[in-house]
Design a protein around this motif. Structure first.
Motif, PDB file in Angstrom:
ATOM      1  N   LEU A 132       5.011  30.796  56.116  1.00  0.00           N
ATOM      2  CA  LEU A 132       4.811  29.683  56.118  1.00  0.00           C
ATOM      3  C   LEU A 132       5.925  29.079  54.880  1.00  0.00           C
ATOM      4  N   PHE A 133       6.116  30.027  53.987  1.00  0.00           N
ATOM      5  CA  PHE A 133       7.234  29.701  53.044  1.00  0.00           C
ATOM      6  C   PHE A 133       8.445  29.303  53.484  1.00  0.00           C
ATOM      7  N   VAL A 134       8.978  30.721  54.488  1.00  0.00           N
ATOM      8  CA  VAL A 134      10.443  30.389  55.219  1.00  0.00           C
ATOM      9  C   VAL A 134      10.299  29.201  56.260  1.00  0.00           C
ATOM     10  N   GLY A 135       9.145  28.823  56.933  1.00  0.00           N
ATOM     11  CA  GLY A 135       9.039  27.631  57.487  1.00  0.00           C
ATOM     12  C   GLY A 135       9.241  26.324  56.679  1.00  0.00           C
ATOM     13  N   VAL A 136       8.631  26.450  55.606  1.00  0.00           N
ATOM     14  CA  VAL A 136       8.862  25.150  54.618  1.00  0.00           C
ATOM     15  C   VAL A 136      10.374  24.999  54.298  1.00  0.00           C
ATOM     16  N   LEU A 137      10.923  26.179  54.111  1.00  0.00           N
ATOM     17  CA  LEU A 137      12.369  26.022  53.675  1.00  0.00           C
ATOM     18  C   LEU A 137      13.278  25.511  54.585  1.00  0.00           C
ATOM     19  N   LEU A 138      13.107  25.620  56.081  1.00  0.00           N
ATOM     20  CA  LEU A 138      13.563  25.566  57.363  1.00  0.00           C
ATOM     21  C   LEU A 138      13.242  24.075  57.569  1.00  0.00           C
ATOM     22  N   PHE A 139      12.149  23.665  57.646  1.00  0.00           N
ATOM     23  CA  PHE A 139      11.524  22.470  58.320  1.00  0.00           C
ATOM     24  C   PHE A 139      11.363  21.150  57.312  1.00  0.00           C
ATOM     25  N   ALA A 140      10.817  21.597  56.131  1.00  0.00           N
ATOM     26  CA  ALA A 140      10.216  20.539  55.346  1.00  0.00           C
ATOM     27  C   ALA A 140      11.365  19.787  54.885  1.00  0.00           C
ATOM     28  N   ASP A 141      11.025  18.346  54.770  1.00  0.00           N
ATOM     29  CA  ASP A 141      12.069  17.436  54.106  1.00  0.00           C
ATOM     30  C   ASP A 141      11.955  17.310  52.485  1.00  0.00           C
ATOM     31  N   ILE A 142      12.181  18.290  51.938  1.00  0.00           N
ATOM     32  CA  ILE A 142      12.111  18.298  50.429  1.00  0.00           C
ATOM     33  C   ILE A 142      13.183  17.811  49.796  1.00  0.00           C
ATOM     34  N   VAL A 149       7.219  19.080  35.739  1.00  0.00           N
ATOM     35  CA  VAL A 149       6.083  18.367  35.426  1.00  0.00           C
ATOM     36  C   VAL A 149       5.390  18.629  33.914  1.00  0.00           C
ATOM     37  N   ALA A 150       5.134  17.693  33.280  1.00  0.00           N
ATOM     38  CA  ALA A 150       4.824  17.863  31.805  1.00  0.00           C
ATOM     39  C   ALA A 150       5.910  18.259  31.094  1.00  0.00           C
ATOM     40  N   GLY A 151       7.290  18.025  31.192  1.00  0.00           N
ATOM     41  CA  GLY A 151       8.475  18.196  30.737  1.00  0.00           C
ATOM     42  C   GLY A 151       8.879  19.654  31.138  1.00  0.00           C
ATOM     43  N   ARG A 152       8.116  20.380  31.905  1.00  0.00           N
ATOM     44  CA  ARG A 152       8.745  21.568  32.432  1.00  0.00           C
ATOM     45  C   ARG A 152       9.354  21.796  33.706  1.00  0.00           C
ATOM     46  N   ASP A 153      10.541  22.348  33.834  1.00  0.00           N
ATOM     47  CA  ASP A 153      11.115  22.475  35.385  1.00  0.00           C
ATOM     48  C   ASP A 153      10.559  23.829  36.090  1.00  0.00           C
ATOM     49  N   ARG A 158      12.406  30.103  43.924  1.00  0.00           N
ATOM     50  CA  ARG A 158      12.387  31.159  43.178  1.00  0.00           C
ATOM     51  C   ARG A 158      10.850  31.676  42.718  1.00  0.00           C
ATOM     52  N   LEU A 159      10.005  30.747  42.275  1.00  0.00           N
ATOM     53  CA  LEU A 159       8.729  31.031  41.961  1.00  0.00           C
ATOM     54  C   LEU A 159       7.783  31.708  43.140  1.00  0.00           C
ATOM     55  N   GLY A 160       8.067  31.102  44.309  1.00  0.00           N
ATOM     56  CA  GLY A 160       7.444  31.439  45.585  1.00  0.00           C
ATOM     57  C   GLY A 160       7.926  32.906  46.333  1.00  0.00           C
ATOM     58  N   ARG A 161       9.221  33.017  46.004  1.00  0.00           N
ATOM     59  CA  ARG A 161       9.924  34.377  46.455  1.00  0.00           C
ATOM     60  C   ARG A 161       9.311  35.609  45.695  1.00  0.00           C
ATOM     61  N   THR A 162       9.299  35.124  44.220  1.00  0.00           N
ATOM     62  CA  THR A 162       9.080  36.289  43.349  1.00  0.00           C
ATOM     63  C   THR A 162       7.558  36.525  43.356  1.00  0.00           C
ATOM     64  N   THR A 163       6.616  35.748  43.431  1.00  0.00           N
ATOM     65  CA  THR A 163       5.175  36.015  43.589  1.00  0.00           C
ATOM     66  C   THR A 163       4.931  36.469  44.836  1.00  0.00           C
ATOM     67  N   ALA A 261       2.051  21.852  54.259  1.00  0.00           N
ATOM     68  CA  ALA A 261       2.573  23.369  54.093  1.00  0.00           C
ATOM     69  C   ALA A 261       3.267  23.512  52.981  1.00  0.00           C
ATOM     70  N   ALA A 262       4.150  22.842  52.534  1.00  0.00           N
ATOM     71  CA  ALA A 262       4.845  22.954  51.167  1.00  0.00           C
ATOM     72  C   ALA A 262       3.829  22.867  49.964  1.00  0.00           C
ATOM     73  N   ILE A 263       2.889  21.669  50.118  1.00  0.00           N
ATOM     74  CA  ILE A 263       2.084  21.697  49.004  1.00  0.00           C
ATOM     75  C   ILE A 263       0.844  22.893  49.140  1.00  0.00           C
ATOM     76  N   LEU A 264       0.729  23.383  50.089  1.00  0.00           N
ATOM     77  CA  LEU A 264      -0.347  24.405  50.068  1.00  0.00           C
ATOM     78  C   LEU A 264       0.519  25.895  49.891  1.00  0.00           C
ATOM     79  N   VAL A 265       1.714  26.096  49.990  1.00  0.00           N
ATOM     80  CA  VAL A 265       2.463  27.166  49.497  1.00  0.00           C
ATOM     81  C   VAL A 265       2.438  27.139  48.006  1.00  0.00           C
ATOM     82  N   ALA A 266       2.705  26.015  47.557  1.00  0.00           N
ATOM     83  CA  ALA A 266       2.724  25.929  45.939  1.00  0.00           C
ATOM     84  C   ALA A 266       1.351  26.342  45.396  1.00  0.00           C
ATOM     85  N   VAL A 267       0.315  25.855  46.050  1.00  0.00           N
ATOM     86  CA  VAL A 267      -0.918  26.275  45.438  1.00  0.00           C
ATOM     87  C   VAL A 267      -1.528  27.747  45.715  1.00  0.00           C
TER      88      VAL A 267
END
Length: 335
Positions: A132-142, A149-153, A158-163, A261-267
């Protein structure tokens, strides 16, 4: 002292995440967003989450039936409902042990075999999340994969790949190593744990022996095809549930499947990590980060996060409680 320290750490994690998620949220704007929610659409999204619970219960049932064909839907759906309910209320995902224990107690399936089905389920889920993560990178219009968020980047890629890799490599590697080594791996475990206590060595060997035999039986082609299909179904439903709930809010009208899917991946990336009971704070921060990918402001993001979490939590709690009562399961005894 150790238990008290664990509680303090969990509360600190949850509190810090809640603070980050709601630091920039004005109460009046948050209240206004809740008043503008299209509740019929939101409720239909919660019903889709109920369908997700049904389909993932069936997927786990297929895993269980590869080990013990006589386990029926009523039994494994009840066990799944209680298990996922306790995953949501116990810290550090300790509820994961409830399903193999109840499977052993009610159906006579060895605990090691039941735990093998849960472990394999989690490995399949991480693989599906990676796809799903790969699909988001290929097809989601982000607009941007880096959000503030709250002053933090947060760099979502990177977070998705590492986790994902951090979860998949150790669990998947351990399962493959056990299957390859077979009885030799079991004997190594007996010797290692036996140095601490001979009984511990025998217990580890007994557990791993049933674990290995279960993984091998699940690898048969006829079982593998069913399980892969029943892995794709709940993840598709999960994306649709998240997307449909988002459409109940002002920012959700233009979102498509891969945006959901992008929102779901983040969660899901956030929920792989240790979290306090109910995933309090961690869930809200993850949803906030997910919708921030699309430039959603703090108030609607927070309102959406609270509604999604509340809908899922209430549904799982209701189902879990129903089966705890209907099947006369003692939570105290489980704990």
């Amino acid at each position: 002292m150790k238990r008290a320290l664990q509680v303090i750490v969990m509360l600190a994690v949850g509190g810090a995440c809640l603070w980050l998620a709601f630091r920039d949220v004005e109460f009046e704007a948050f209240r206004d967003e809740l008043q503008r929610v299209d509740w019929p659409i939101y409720i239909s999204g919660v019903f889709l989450f109920g369908l997700l619970h049904l389909t993932r219960s069936i997927r786990w049932g297929k895993l269980v039936q590869a080990v013990e064909p006589d386990v029926r839907f009523r039994s494994y759906f009840s066990i799944c409902s209680v298990g996922f309910f306790l995953i949501n209320v116990l810290p550090f995902r300790l509820g994961e042990f409830v399903r193999p224990y109840l499977l052993f107690e009610r159906e006579g399936v060895p605990f090691g075999s039941g735990l093998a089905t849960v472990l394999l389920e989690r490995v399949l889920d991480v693989v599906a999340l990676g796809v799903l993560f790969v699909g988001v990178l290929l097809f989601a219009d982000i607009p941007s994969t880096v959000v503030t968020v709250a002053g933090r980047d947060y760099d979502i890629v990177r977070l998705g790949r590492t986790t994902i890799l951090g979860a998949l490599v150790p669990f998947g590697g351990a399962a493959i190593a056990l299957v390859v080594l077979g009885e030799r791996g079991v004997e190594i475990a007996r010797r290692v744990f036996g140095r601490v206590d001979p009984r511990a060595g025998d217990l580890a060997a007994s557990f791993l022996s049933t674990f290995v035999s279960t993984l091998r039986s699940l690898g048969e082609p006829r079982h593998a095809v069913k399980i892969l299909l029943w892995t794709a179904v709940p993840w598709t439903v999960n994306v649709c549930s998240m997307l449909w709930m988002a459409k109940a809010f002002s920012f959700g009208a233009g979102l498509g499947f891969w945006d959901g899917a992008a929102i779901l991946v983040a969660v899901c990336v956030a929920l792989i990590l240790p979290a306090p009971p109910g995933f309090a704070g961690v869930f809200e921060l993850a949803v906030t980060i997910g919708v921030a990918l699309y430039g959603v402001e703090a108030a609607p993001a927070a309102a959406f996060a609270v509604c999604v979490h509340a809908g899922q939590f209430v549904l799982l709690t209701t189902l879990g409680t129903i089966f705890l009562v209907a099947d006369r399961i003692s939570v105290r005894r489980l704990l």
